[in-house]
Scaffold this motif. Structure first.
Motif, PDB file in Angstrom:
ATOM      1  N   ARG A 385      -6.907  13.775   9.189  1.00  0.00           N
ATOM      2  CA  ARG A 385      -5.950  13.864   8.090  1.00  0.00           C
ATOM      3  C   ARG A 385      -6.556  13.215   6.851  1.00  0.00           C
ATOM      4  O   ARG A 385      -6.685  13.845   5.828  1.00  0.00           O
ATOM      5  CB  ARG A 385      -4.640  13.183   8.491  1.00  0.00           C
ATOM      6  CG  ARG A 385      -3.858  14.020   9.493  1.00  0.00           C
ATOM      7  CD  ARG A 385      -2.637  13.327  10.031  1.00  0.00           C
ATOM      8  NE  ARG A 385      -1.889  14.227  10.914  1.00  0.00           N
ATOM      9  CZ  ARG A 385      -0.998  13.836  11.808  1.00  0.00           C
ATOM     10  NH1 ARG A 385      -0.725  12.543  11.952  1.00  0.00           N
ATOM     11  NH2 ARG A 385      -0.371  14.718  12.569  1.00  0.00           N
ATOM     12  N   MET A 386      -6.907  11.963   6.966  1.00  0.00           N
ATOM     13  CA  MET A 386      -7.698  11.305   5.936  1.00  0.00           C
ATOM     14  C   MET A 386      -9.113  11.165   6.486  1.00  0.00           C
ATOM     15  O   MET A 386      -9.431  10.205   7.197  1.00  0.00           O
ATOM     16  CB  MET A 386      -7.097   9.946   5.582  1.00  0.00           C
ATOM     17  CG  MET A 386      -5.766  10.024   4.855  1.00  0.00           C
ATOM     18  SD  MET A 386      -5.881  10.794   3.213  1.00  0.00           S
ATOM     19  CE  MET A 386      -5.149  12.417   3.539  1.00  0.00           C
ATOM     20  N   ASP A 387      -9.961  12.151   6.199  1.00  0.00           N
ATOM     21  CA  ASP A 387     -11.283  12.236   6.830  1.00  0.00           C
ATOM     22  C   ASP A 387     -12.232  11.144   6.361  1.00  0.00           C
ATOM     23  O   ASP A 387     -13.080  10.680   7.122  1.00  0.00           O
ATOM     24  CB  ASP A 387     -11.898  13.606   6.528  1.00  0.00           C
ATOM     25  CG  ASP A 387     -10.992  14.747   6.931  1.00  0.00           C
ATOM     26  OD1 ASP A 387     -10.916  15.028   8.138  1.00  0.00           O
ATOM     27  OD2 ASP A 387     -10.356  15.348   6.048  1.00  0.00           O
ATOM     28  N   LEU A 388     -12.097  10.745   5.103  1.00  0.00           N
ATOM     29  CA  LEU A 388     -13.013   9.753   4.543  1.00  0.00           C
ATOM     30  C   LEU A 388     -12.218   8.592   3.980  1.00  0.00           C
ATOM     31  O   LEU A 388     -11.383   8.777   3.086  1.00  0.00           O
ATOM     32  CB  LEU A 388     -13.867  10.391   3.444  1.00  0.00           C
ATOM     33  CG  LEU A 388     -14.985   9.544   2.843  1.00  0.00           C
ATOM     34  CD1 LEU A 388     -16.019   9.199   3.909  1.00  0.00           C
ATOM     35  CD2 LEU A 388     -15.648  10.262   1.680  1.00  0.00           C
ATOM     36  N   HIS A 389     -12.445   7.399   4.516  1.00  0.00           N
ATOM     37  CA  HIS A 389     -11.798   6.187   4.021  1.00  0.00           C
ATOM     38  C   HIS A 389     -12.774   5.477   3.087  1.00  0.00           C
ATOM     39  O   HIS A 389     -13.865   5.071   3.497  1.00  0.00           O
ATOM     40  CB  HIS A 389     -11.422   5.258   5.180  1.00  0.00           C
ATOM     41  CG  HIS A 389     -10.344   5.817   6.050  1.00  0.00           C
ATOM     42  ND1 HIS A 389      -9.616   5.037   6.938  1.00  0.00           N
ATOM     43  CD2 HIS A 389      -9.844   7.068   6.180  1.00  0.00           C
ATOM     44  CE1 HIS A 389      -8.733   5.789   7.571  1.00  0.00           C
ATOM     45  NE2 HIS A 389      -8.866   7.026   7.126  1.00  0.00           N
ATOM     46  N   ILE A 390     -12.381   5.337   1.824  1.00  0.00           N
ATOM     47  CA  ILE A 390     -13.263   4.762   0.815  1.00  0.00           C
ATOM     48  C   ILE A 390     -12.697   3.408   0.387  1.00  0.00           C
ATOM     49  O   ILE A 390     -11.637   3.352  -0.253  1.00  0.00           O
ATOM     50  CB  ILE A 390     -13.398   5.690  -0.400  1.00  0.00           C
ATOM     51  CG1 ILE A 390     -13.901   7.071   0.036  1.00  0.00           C
ATOM     52  CG2 ILE A 390     -14.319   5.090  -1.446  1.00  0.00           C
ATOM     53  CD1 ILE A 390     -13.932   8.099  -1.075  1.00  0.00           C
ATOM     54  N   GLU A 391     -13.375   2.358   0.737  1.00  0.00           N
ATOM     55  CA  GLU A 391     -12.949   1.008   0.350  1.00  0.00           C
ATOM     56  C   GLU A 391     -13.592   0.649  -0.990  1.00  0.00           C
ATOM     57  O   GLU A 391     -14.809   0.612  -1.121  1.00  0.00           O
ATOM     58  CB  GLU A 391     -13.343  -0.012   1.411  1.00  0.00           C
ATOM     59  CG  GLU A 391     -12.908  -1.426   1.077  1.00  0.00           C
ATOM     60  CD  GLU A 391     -13.319  -2.431   2.129  1.00  0.00           C
ATOM     61  OE1 GLU A 391     -12.921  -3.614   2.018  1.00  0.00           O
ATOM     62  OE2 GLU A 391     -14.039  -2.040   3.082  1.00  0.00           O
TER      63      GLU A 391
END
Length: 465
Positions: A385-391
């Motif tokens: 769903r959220m394929d890429l988590h960008i911190e």
């Protein structure tokens, strides 16, 4: 003599038919005449040889086929018309002798169109495009007509039209002015035209080159975006909708909005800023999302404060003291008049992210932002769903060097080493650093700007001591 007699007989027969026709028109009512004509035609059409003869006769005298593409299909605009207009406009610059120039909405380039007619050629077959109506003051809807010989109908109605539509969309993508959309409240929607979204020109100049973040992380994100933008066939092969989900999180001022603008500029995508607090229910949400264009970015900012679509499956989570202020702000937002009547649910949002409705439109990127990722329901942010988590964290030394280059045109300086040490000891967001690097005078003074930043970084240390 025989030939003369034959022509005389034919003439006599024709004269008799004409007399009979005149008598029929004079003594028989219109309704009866129409009925008789329909009966005769229906009777003749039952004989296949008559139908074949008529078809051959028409083909002989009228060998060309005309296909009309209207600007509107019912109440809605015809996207095929738009692609054809773009393609034929590009062709007209070399083929037509009379052109009209105009700067149309959503385009950053001057569009040249022809007055009436322009020719085209495909695989050695010649066709003609005709625009209508002929005058700009006509109240009739505009249209394009494609004229070609009927012997080439399979080629033209198949490969050629596919080529025209694809090429038109490609030209339109290169020339279009990026737009920023925001959803209108449903009470302002109209039944006879699509005004679910309002839009303005998107002119944010942010790019990944000027984005202040770790270079390695930046490169990973760019590679992910470029790979996705070219992955339509790959996703089709996998049997998956061509979409991507990005979650941007961490403290305020770390560059989440700038990141979204940089992504839009990199991919040449429009942005749809979805304000969930104005959406009353899942049906309205579905209407809004299905009206977004393919190859666009759908943004929901501060998803943790948007209605009750987060954390519903774990309402008993403990609230830490550091998030108390955030909880109070969200509570105030949720007490607004719009939210009291909203029935948007988490399942309604998830159904569009990767449910049945996720395949409506292609090439979309969904981007959620939050300052408190720990508050989001795990079902919302899981992979797939959220394929890429960008911190997006506080300013690092590498990010600072990008900002120094942007604001002061500096690649190196004697004070850089001291700033690098202070950035490791002090949390300062990329939004705060430029406030100290911005020249306060017309003439840039890099030394004073860097010293101002050092003083700002030392303040937290003095407070702690």
């Amino acid at each position: 003599m025989v030939i003369g007699e034959s022509w005389a007989q034919i003439g006599s027969t024709i004269a008799g038919l004409m007399f009979a026709l005149a008598t029929l028109q004079q003594f028989f009512p219109l309704q009866l005449r129409v009925t008789l004509e329909q009966f005769v035609l229906a009777t003749l059409q039952q004989f296949s040889f008559v139908q074949k003869f008529c078809d051959k006769l028409v083909s002989f005298f009228l060998p060309y086929i005309t296909i009309t593409f209207p600007e509107y299909s019912g109440y809605w605009s015809n996207q095929g018309y738009t692609a054809i207009e773009t393609y034929v406009g590009a062709r007209s610059t070399t083929e037509a002798s009379h052109l009209k120039g105009s700067l149309i909405r959503n385009s950053k380039a001057l569009v040249l169109t022809y007055d009436r007619k322009v020719s085209d050629e495909f695989d050695g077959v010649k066709v003609w495009w005709v625009s209508g109506p002929s005058t700009s003051t006509s109240s009739e809807d505009k249209y394009y007509q494609l004229i070609f010989h009927r012997r080439h109908s399979d080629l033209i109605t198949g490969p050629y039209l596919d080529y025209v539509l694809e090429e038109g969309k490609a030209i339109e993508a290169r020339n279009k002015q990026r737009r920023l959309y925001t959803n209108n409240p449903s009470e302002n929607w109209s039944s006879y035209k699509k005004n679910l979204w309002s839009d303005i020109a998107f002119e944010n100049p942010a790019t990944f080159q000027t984005l202040a973040m770790d270079p390695k992380k930046k490169e990973e994100i760019i590679n992910d975006l470029v790979t996705f933008s070219k992955g339509k066939d790959y996703y089709t092969k996998l049997g998956k909708p061509w979409k991507r989900g990005h979650l941007l999180y961490d403290p305020p001022g770390t560059g989440k909005s700038t990141m979204i603008a940089a992504v839009a500029n990199l991919l040449n995508y429009d942005i749809y800023d979805l304000e969930l607090t104005t959406v009353k229910n899942n049906t309205e949400l579905r209407k809004l999302l299905t009206e977004t264009s393919s190859k666009s970015i759908i943004v929901i900012e501060d998803i943790d404060c948007s209605l009750d679509v987060t954390g519903q499956r774990n309402k008993e989570r403990a609230k830490s003291s550091e998030n108390l202020g955030h909880d109070l702000n969200c509570k105030r937002e949720k007490e607004s008049e719009n939210e009291k009547t909203s029935k948007v649910t988490l399942s309604g949002l998830l159904n569009f992210i990767d449910g049945t409705w996720s395949a409506c439109g292609t090439g979309r990127i969904l981007m959620f932002t939050t300052n408190h990722v720990n508050k989001l329901d795990p079902a919302l942010i899981r992979r797939g769903r959220m394929d890429l988590h960008i911190e997006l964290s506080y300013c690092s030394f590498e990010a600072f060097k990008t900002l120094a280059k942007n604001y002061l045109d500096l690649d190196s300086h004697d004070l850089f080493e001291n700033i690098g040490i202070l950035l490791k000891e002090t949390d300062m967001t990329p939004a705060d650093v430029p406030e100290n690097l911005m020249p306060k005078r017309e003439k840039k003074d890099p030394n004073s700007c860097l010293e101002s930043l050092i003083q700002a970084l030392e303040v937290p240390k003095k407070i702690k001591s």
